[in-house]
Design an enzyme around this catalytic site. Structure first.
Site, short mmCIF file in Angstrom:
data_model
loop_
_atom_site.label_atom_id
_atom_site.label_comp_id
_atom_site.label_asym_id
_atom_site.label_seq_id
_atom_site.Cartn_x
_atom_site.Cartn_y
_atom_site.Cartn_z
CE1 TYR A 144 -3.04 3.10 0.64
CE2 TYR A 144 -2.24 3.13 2.91
CZ TYR A 144 -2.95 3.71 1.89
OH TYR A 144 -3.59 4.91 2.09
CB ILE A 210 -5.32 -6.19 21.84
CG1 ILE A 210 -6.53 -5.48 22.47
CG2 ILE A 210 -4.10 -5.27 21.83
CD1 ILE A 210 -6.33 -5.09 23.93
NE ARG A 284 -2.93 -4.78 11.37
CZ ARG A 284 -3.78 -3.76 11.27
NH1 ARG A 284 -5.08 -3.99 11.11
NH2 ARG A 284 -3.36 -2.52 11.36
N1 UDP Z 1 -5.91 -3.25 15.81
C1 UDP Z 1 -6.18 -4.21 16.79
N2 UDP Z 1 -7.26 -5.02 16.62
C2 UDP Z 1 -8.11 -4.91 15.53
C3 UDP Z 1 -7.84 -3.93 14.57
C4 UDP Z 1 -6.72 -3.11 14.73
O1 UDP Z 1 -5.45 -4.35 17.77
O2 UDP Z 1 -9.07 -5.69 15.43
C5 UDP Z 1 -4.73 -2.37 15.97
C6 UDP Z 1 -3.73 -2.46 14.82
O3 UDP Z 1 -2.82 -3.51 15.04
C7 UDP Z 1 -3.09 -1.07 14.87
C8 UDP Z 1 -4.21 -0.17 15.37
O4 UDP Z 1 -5.18 -1.04 15.95
O5 UDP Z 1 -2.05 -1.06 15.84
C9 UDP Z 1 -4.86 0.63 14.25
O6 UDP Z 1 -5.21 -0.28 13.21
P1 UDP Z 1 -6.18 0.10 12.01
O7 UDP Z 1 -6.37 -1.13 11.18
O8 UDP Z 1 -7.41 0.76 12.56
O9 UDP Z 1 -5.40 1.22 11.20
P2 UDP Z 1 -3.96 1.18 10.45
O10 UDP Z 1 -3.01 1.75 11.48
O11 UDP Z 1 -3.65 -0.21 10.05
O12 UDP Z 1 -4.15 2.09 9.30
#
Ligand code: UDP
Length: 332
Positions: A144, A210, A284
């Site tokens: 991305y 989390i 993740r």
């Molecule tokens: N996150 C989480 N559980 C979820 C979705 C997201 O712990 O079910 C965490 C993710 O690992 C990141 C933060 O929340 O640290 C923000 O993630 P999001 O996907 O909202 O936005 P990104 O930062 O990927 O654009």
């Protein structure tokens, strides 16, 4: 001004369209509805201003630019999920890079020279220092971010060959919903933290997972800069005033404050009044520990500042949207 928003049926696009209308601009939307919602267009500019077509259809784009007398394009049509970009890299390249090229050709043919585009914090990859300024090296760590960097580079080339004026806004984490409660986030599948957490409060999911609680942060969970979608929308309006021929200008659009996943969860519990069970899961892939913006360039040069400065305020607007429209736009 006559403005075309590509991706105007999407989350950020619909809020931007409304903000522009409120300023008295004429707004047209160009969207293939692959991720956006017709209903969001209905609630903002009205369906008569919507062209449903592909960004790759350069002729159609050119025709809309000419027939609507467009003077400025706000280009938001893009795929924006890190995980998906890793598994479907060609799809991301085609949409985000080739789609932007098609738009540049159409603008060239239609003699439109003003462009505001969405870029992302993902172009910085995993910087070693915080906060992130616009001068940090661009070193994306996922597909991305790479497609958005590729787009930025094509824009730099385009301005060197023409009198195109470009502002690229590097968004941090878009969050929240319109305070009226009639526009908000509605993704399928949903992957973002705040909507997922609030779906637990609504009984649509059992618990929040989390993604990692062993990061090098004060509470062990990842820290991000959550910026309200209406503040993102207003940044586009501010950007209109600084467009300058032959230049691509970059701005970080974030609040400048970091909030951890645990802090977001606490805010969601407080706002919804629901205990929201959670479980610590594994990390993740591709998630840096901490990302937050130095927004001083946007504050001083764009005269922009975020109105929503606390995570609770942001979550309150998201909660209004999700609780009043539990099935998103299908609820309406
Ligand atoms: N996150 C989480 N559980 C979820 C979705 C997201 O712990 O079910 C965490 C993710 O690992 C990141 C933060 O929340 O640290 C923000 O993630 P999001 O996907 O909202 O936005 P990104 O930062 O990927 O654009």
């Amino acid at each position: 001004m006559n403005i075309l928003i590509t991706g105007g049926a999407g989350y950020i696009g619909s809020h931007t369209a409304r903000a522009l209308l409120e300023q008295g601009h004429k707004v047209c939307v160009f969207d293939n509805l692959s991720r956006g919602h017709k209903e969001a267009v209905q609630r903002t500019v009205g369906l008569e201003q919507l062209t449903i077509a592909s960004l790759h259809d350069t002729d159609r784009l050119t025709q809309v630019l000419l027939s609507e007398g467009i003077e400025l394009v706000i280009h938001l049509a893009a795929f924006a999920l890190v995980g998906e970009s890793q598994t479907r890299p060609e799809m991301y390249f085609r949409n985000n890079v080739l789609g932007s090229q098609s738009l540049l050709s159409a603008m060239n043919q239609a003699n439109v020279h003003k462009l505001i585009v969405s870029s992302t914090t993902a172009v910085y990859g995993t910087p070693r220092q915080m906060p992130i300024t616009e001068s940090f090296e661009r070193a994306p760590v996922n597909q991305y971010g790479r497609t958005k960097l590729e787009m930025e580079l094509s824009l730099e080339h385009a301005v060197s060959q023409s009198d195109l004026a470009v502002v690229a806004l590097r968004y941090f984490n878009a969050a929240g919903a319109h305070p009226n409660g009639d526009l908000g986030e509605d993704h399928h599948p949903e992957t973002h933290l705040i909507p997922i957490t609030l779906q637990v409060a609504l009984g649509q999911r059992e618990q929040l997972e989390i993604f990692g609680d062993d990061y090098a942060t004060p509470d062990g969970t990842c820290v991000r800069d959550y910026v309200h979608v209406c503040d993102l929308a207003s940044a586009h309006i501010c950007a209109m005033d600084v467009l300058s021929s032959g230049k691509v200008q970059y701005f970080n659009i974030g609040t400048g404050a970091g909030t951890s996943v645990s802090e977001v969860l606490d805010a969601c519990r407080k706002v919804s009044g629901h205990p929201i069970p959670s479980v610590a899961g594994i990390r993740r892939s591709g998630d840096p520990d901490i990302l937050y913006a130095d927004n001083s360039k946007a504050v001083s040069e764009l005269k922009w500042s975020p109105k929503y400065t606390s995570i609770e305020q942001i979550v309150e607007t998201a909660w209004k949207w999700h609780s009043e429209s539990p099935s998103g736009y299908r609820s309406g």
